[in-house]
Write a protein that holds these residues in place. Sequence first.
Motif, mmCIF file in Angstrom:
data_model
loop_
_atom_site.group_PDB
_atom_site.id
_atom_site.type_symbol
_atom_site.label_atom_id
_atom_site.label_comp_id
_atom_site.label_asym_id
_atom_site.label_seq_id
_atom_site.Cartn_x
_atom_site.Cartn_y
_atom_site.Cartn_z
ATOM 1 N N GLU A 60 -9.812 -9.375 0.726
ATOM 2 C CA GLU A 60 -10.765 -8.903 -0.289
ATOM 3 C C GLU A 60 -10.206 -7.664 -0.978
ATOM 4 O O GLU A 60 -9.303 -7.015 -0.449
ATOM 5 C CB GLU A 60 -12.102 -8.543 0.382
ATOM 6 C CG GLU A 60 -11.920 -7.495 1.465
ATOM 7 C CD GLU A 60 -13.165 -7.229 2.298
ATOM 8 O OE1 GLU A 60 -14.257 -7.577 1.862
ATOM 9 O OE2 GLU A 60 -13.014 -6.658 3.390
ATOM 10 N N MET A 61 -10.762 -7.357 -2.151
ATOM 11 C CA MET A 61 -10.340 -6.144 -2.853
ATOM 12 C C MET A 61 -11.053 -4.958 -2.207
ATOM 13 O O MET A 61 -12.269 -5.000 -2.005
ATOM 14 C CB MET A 61 -10.698 -6.221 -4.345
ATOM 15 C CG MET A 61 -9.908 -7.253 -5.125
ATOM 16 S SD MET A 61 -8.103 -7.058 -5.017
ATOM 17 C CE MET A 61 -7.826 -5.658 -6.078
ATOM 18 N N VAL A 62 -10.301 -3.923 -1.855
ATOM 19 C CA VAL A 62 -10.896 -2.759 -1.175
ATOM 20 C C VAL A 62 -10.476 -1.486 -1.894
ATOM 21 O O VAL A 62 -9.312 -1.330 -2.291
ATOM 22 C CB VAL A 62 -10.430 -2.679 0.312
ATOM 23 C CG1 VAL A 62 -11.051 -1.475 1.008
ATOM 24 C CG2 VAL A 62 -10.748 -3.958 1.059
ATOM 25 N N LYS A 63 -11.430 -0.559 -2.037
ATOM 26 C CA LYS A 63 -11.093 0.757 -2.569
ATOM 27 C C LYS A 63 -10.985 1.675 -1.352
ATOM 28 O O LYS A 63 -12.002 2.105 -0.795
ATOM 29 C CB LYS A 63 -12.200 1.210 -3.522
ATOM 30 C CG LYS A 63 -11.730 2.274 -4.476
ATOM 31 C CD LYS A 63 -12.655 2.373 -5.678
ATOM 32 C CE LYS A 63 -12.249 3.496 -6.580
ATOM 33 N NZ LYS A 63 -10.940 3.357 -7.171
ATOM 34 N N TYR A 64 -9.768 1.909 -0.881
ATOM 35 C CA TYR A 64 -9.599 2.660 0.364
ATOM 36 C C TYR A 64 -9.963 4.130 0.203
ATOM 37 O O TYR A 64 -10.438 4.763 1.134
ATOM 38 C CB TYR A 64 -8.170 2.486 0.896
ATOM 39 C CG TYR A 64 -7.951 1.070 1.403
ATOM 40 C CD1 TYR A 64 -8.441 0.685 2.643
ATOM 41 C CD2 TYR A 64 -7.309 0.112 0.617
ATOM 42 C CE1 TYR A 64 -8.272 -0.614 3.111
ATOM 43 C CE2 TYR A 64 -7.153 -1.186 1.070
ATOM 44 C CZ TYR A 64 -7.633 -1.548 2.319
ATOM 45 O OH TYR A 64 -7.491 -2.839 2.767
ATOM 46 N N LEU A 73 -7.178 -2.309 -3.877
ATOM 47 C CA LEU A 73 -5.992 -3.040 -3.416
ATOM 48 C C LEU A 73 -6.470 -4.223 -2.588
ATOM 49 O O LEU A 73 -7.420 -4.089 -1.805
ATOM 50 C CB LEU A 73 -5.139 -2.094 -2.554
ATOM 51 C CG LEU A 73 -3.787 -2.599 -2.076
ATOM 52 C CD1 LEU A 73 -2.814 -2.726 -3.246
ATOM 53 C CD2 LEU A 73 -3.193 -1.662 -1.027
ATOM 54 N N CYS A 74 -5.811 -5.366 -2.736
ATOM 55 C CA CYS A 74 -6.182 -6.515 -1.912
ATOM 56 C C CYS A 74 -5.808 -6.192 -0.464
ATOM 57 O O CYS A 74 -4.692 -5.737 -0.187
ATOM 58 C CB CYS A 74 -5.445 -7.766 -2.398
ATOM 59 S SG CYS A 74 -5.789 -9.175 -1.348
ATOM 60 N N SER A 75 -6.765 -6.447 0.462
ATOM 61 C CA SER A 75 -6.534 -6.078 1.872
ATOM 62 C C SER A 75 -5.304 -6.786 2.453
ATOM 63 O O SER A 75 -4.693 -6.307 3.407
ATOM 64 C CB SER A 75 -7.772 -6.386 2.704
ATOM 65 O OG SER A 75 -8.109 -7.745 2.527
ATOM 66 N N GLY A 86 -14.076 1.632 9.505
ATOM 67 C CA GLY A 86 -13.967 0.170 9.599
ATOM 68 C C GLY A 86 -13.216 -0.433 8.423
ATOM 69 O O GLY A 86 -13.183 -1.656 8.264
ATOM 70 N N SER A 87 -12.554 0.407 7.588
ATOM 71 C CA SER A 87 -11.803 -0.140 6.436
ATOM 72 C C SER A 87 -10.537 -0.842 6.898
ATOM 73 O O SER A 87 -10.040 -1.755 6.238
ATOM 74 C CB SER A 87 -11.402 0.967 5.471
ATOM 75 O OG SER A 87 -12.502 1.726 5.101
ATOM 76 N N LEU A 119 -2.477 6.582 2.906
ATOM 77 C CA LEU A 119 -3.093 5.516 3.705
ATOM 78 C C LEU A 119 -2.824 5.719 5.198
ATOM 79 O O LEU A 119 -3.700 5.549 6.025
ATOM 80 C CB LEU A 119 -2.530 4.154 3.291
ATOM 81 C CG LEU A 119 -3.128 3.477 2.069
ATOM 82 C CD1 LEU A 119 -2.324 2.234 1.717
ATOM 83 C CD2 LEU A 119 -4.585 3.097 2.311
ATOM 84 N N ILE A 120 -1.606 6.075 5.521
ATOM 85 C CA ILE A 120 -1.263 6.208 6.938
ATOM 86 C C ILE A 120 -1.716 7.568 7.488
ATOM 87 O O ILE A 120 -2.162 7.674 8.619
ATOM 88 C CB ILE A 120 0.246 5.923 7.182
ATOM 89 C CG1 ILE A 120 0.534 5.640 8.644
ATOM 90 C CG2 ILE A 120 1.153 7.010 6.674
ATOM 91 C CD1 ILE A 120 0.058 4.326 9.116
ATOM 92 N N TYR A 121 -1.660 8.592 6.637
ATOM 93 C CA TYR A 121 -2.068 9.932 7.094
ATOM 94 C C TYR A 121 -3.561 9.953 7.426
ATOM 95 O O TYR A 121 -3.997 10.552 8.395
ATOM 96 C CB TYR A 121 -1.747 10.970 6.013
ATOM 97 C CG TYR A 121 -2.017 12.384 6.456
ATOM 98 C CD1 TYR A 121 -1.054 13.120 7.141
ATOM 99 C CD2 TYR A 121 -3.258 12.983 6.221
ATOM 100 C CE1 TYR A 121 -1.314 14.417 7.569
ATOM 101 C CE2 TYR A 121 -3.527 14.267 6.648
ATOM 102 C CZ TYR A 121 -2.548 14.983 7.320
ATOM 103 O OH TYR A 121 -2.796 16.263 7.752
ATOM 104 N N HIS A 122 -4.348 9.277 6.572
ATOM 105 C CA HIS A 122 -5.801 9.269 6.764
ATOM 106 C C HIS A 122 -6.253 8.076 7.618
ATOM 107 O O HIS A 122 -7.430 7.711 7.595
ATOM 108 C CB HIS A 122 -6.508 9.236 5.407
ATOM 109 C CG HIS A 122 -6.246 10.462 4.568
ATOM 110 N ND1 HIS A 122 -6.615 11.726 4.958
ATOM 111 C CD2 HIS A 122 -5.654 10.620 3.359
ATOM 112 C CE1 HIS A 122 -6.260 12.602 4.034
ATOM 113 N NE2 HIS A 122 -5.667 11.960 3.050
ATOM 114 N N MET A 123 -5.331 7.469 8.351
ATOM 115 C CA MET A 123 -5.656 6.270 9.123
ATOM 116 C C MET A 123 -6.826 6.467 10.097
ATOM 117 O O MET A 123 -7.697 5.588 10.184
ATOM 118 C CB MET A 123 -4.399 5.791 9.875
ATOM 119 C CG MET A 123 -4.530 4.420 10.473
ATOM 120 S SD MET A 123 -5.073 3.180 9.294
ATOM 121 C CE MET A 123 -3.660 3.062 8.226
ATOM 122 N N PRO A 124 -6.909 7.600 10.821
ATOM 123 C CA PRO A 124 -8.057 7.746 11.738
ATOM 124 C C PRO A 124 -9.390 7.586 11.008
ATOM 125 O O PRO A 124 -10.287 6.890 11.507
ATOM 126 C CB PRO A 124 -7.888 9.175 12.289
ATOM 127 C CG PRO A 124 -6.422 9.453 12.141
ATOM 128 C CD PRO A 124 -5.959 8.715 10.925
#
Length: 480
Positions: free
Chosen positions: A194-198, A205-207, A182-183, A171-176
């Motif tokens: 909301e539930m998001v598929k990152y 995962l719930c945002s 806009g995720s 999650l943090i590595y792919h942050m850019p």
Amino acid sequence: MWFPTFGAWLNEEMAVCESRSRKPEPHAVIVPFPVQGHINPMMHLAHNLASNGFIITFVNTVYNNSGTVKAHRKWSSELGEAGNERVCFRAIPDGLPEDDMRTDFARLARVTETAMPPSLQKLIQEINDEEEHQVTCLIADFFAPWALDVAQQFHIQTAGFWPGIIAAYALIYHMPDLMARGSIPSNGIPKKQEMVKYFAHMPSLCSANLPWLIGSEADKEFRFQFWLRSISRFRHLRWIVCNSFHDLEMDIINTFPKEAGICSIGPLIPQTAQKETETEKEECLQWLDRQKRGCVIYVSFGSSVVLKEKEVEQLAEGLEATRRPFLWVLRGVEKFLSVAYLERLRERACMPSWVPQARVLSHPSVGCFLTHCGWNSTLESIAAGVPMLCRPCVADQFLNAAYVVDVWKIGVALKTNSEGIVGKIEIEESVQRIMSSDEVQENSRKLKKCAVDAHARNDIMVGSSSINFNVFLNAMKTNM
Ligand SMILES: O=c1ccn([C@@H]2O[C@H](COP(=O)(O)OP(=O)(O)O[C@H]3O[C@H](CO)[C@@H](O)[C@H](O)[C@H]3O)[C@@H](O)[C@H]2O)c(=O)[nH]1
């Protein structure tokens, strides 16, 4: 004028030659973030390196040093590894007053970031000036990024350590990318819940449950910025040693480019005792010996989660209603339980304030684990093949639970009610569900085998974590 005798002169010359011909030994400085869930796996890494020829300086804070040294002594005598004498503990101040309980992560992260670097710098200088083997490398916890700056001053090689699920690192590595799509907003705090598929290979995962969203708005933002600052330093390292294993997180590991340096060497957990007499055995283990196979509910919330009084009461009633034996690590919540309850459950339950958890989980009487899903607890449960009842509370625990329930299918989620707590009936029914689910039991058994195989080193196979550890070890030795 004083003339040395010929014998003395010869001895001195021989000593000089011997020290010159002796090969310098690799010496690693290991810097964990000073909380239990980070110290434990890094200590295990330290032991593995020491058993493979490294000298280790393990950096504690003055506050946690004595507890860590005590655990190390116990642990190393259980492991019986000769190399453990090569681990030396050094304590430096963390910058907080002695009486601070150190339960506020954001405060601890803020203070250590400025207080610890000068002391670490002094410590490495002292080692290099006074000890036989100079420091050759430094391994820094992702949550102690300041240690990398200190290492740079000494021109020693560095590696990073990620103590959690690799999916959280993703999650943090792919942050850019996530921000560009806009995720995740630029301050890290989503506006909508909301539930998001990152990612394609990550469960939804719930945002509101992203791992850095803890505490007040200011704390959330601080944590997010802290993660971003840390990743900007760690992203360039050649090695990010992770406490996970390939088969567990294969899909997410494959989303990283090779230069991300992901090196999974887990699970890093304490071994079970090899030999032990009945009297040496902890009371809770003796109690487990008296229970039926696969029957006991083990309950623990790790080292930092504290449940509200109302939830403790519901949990107590729910456990009682299951009519099963349970082992509940109370850690301070006994004040919420009545004397009548403790008396009533005296025969059926064991309620200590601490247990040797990895050993408890591998006891044949344990049938399921009601857990907060801290990453170490999750891995220890996987390694023991014990299904989980998931009650995540903060940080990465929601993501870990999503993997346990939705991806690996080795547990069930405990649903919270409108008050945000897990009620008595939910506990009673979920225990029944998990104990009778053949699918969950079977998946847990299979994943346990994968965890064992990851460390295999025999004629038939060498596991992924063994291979990765060896490659890492050799690189750290050869680039001295
Ligand atoms: O009676 C006890 C209680 C705990 N433990 C050990 O303590 C560790 C607890 O670690 P973990 O399960 O990861 O929980 P926390 O201490 O809460 O860990 C913090 O650090 C973890 C790793 O980064 C995160 O996943 C968690 O969310 C965060 O709360 C485990 O090794 C347990 O075996 C014991 O041995 N005996």
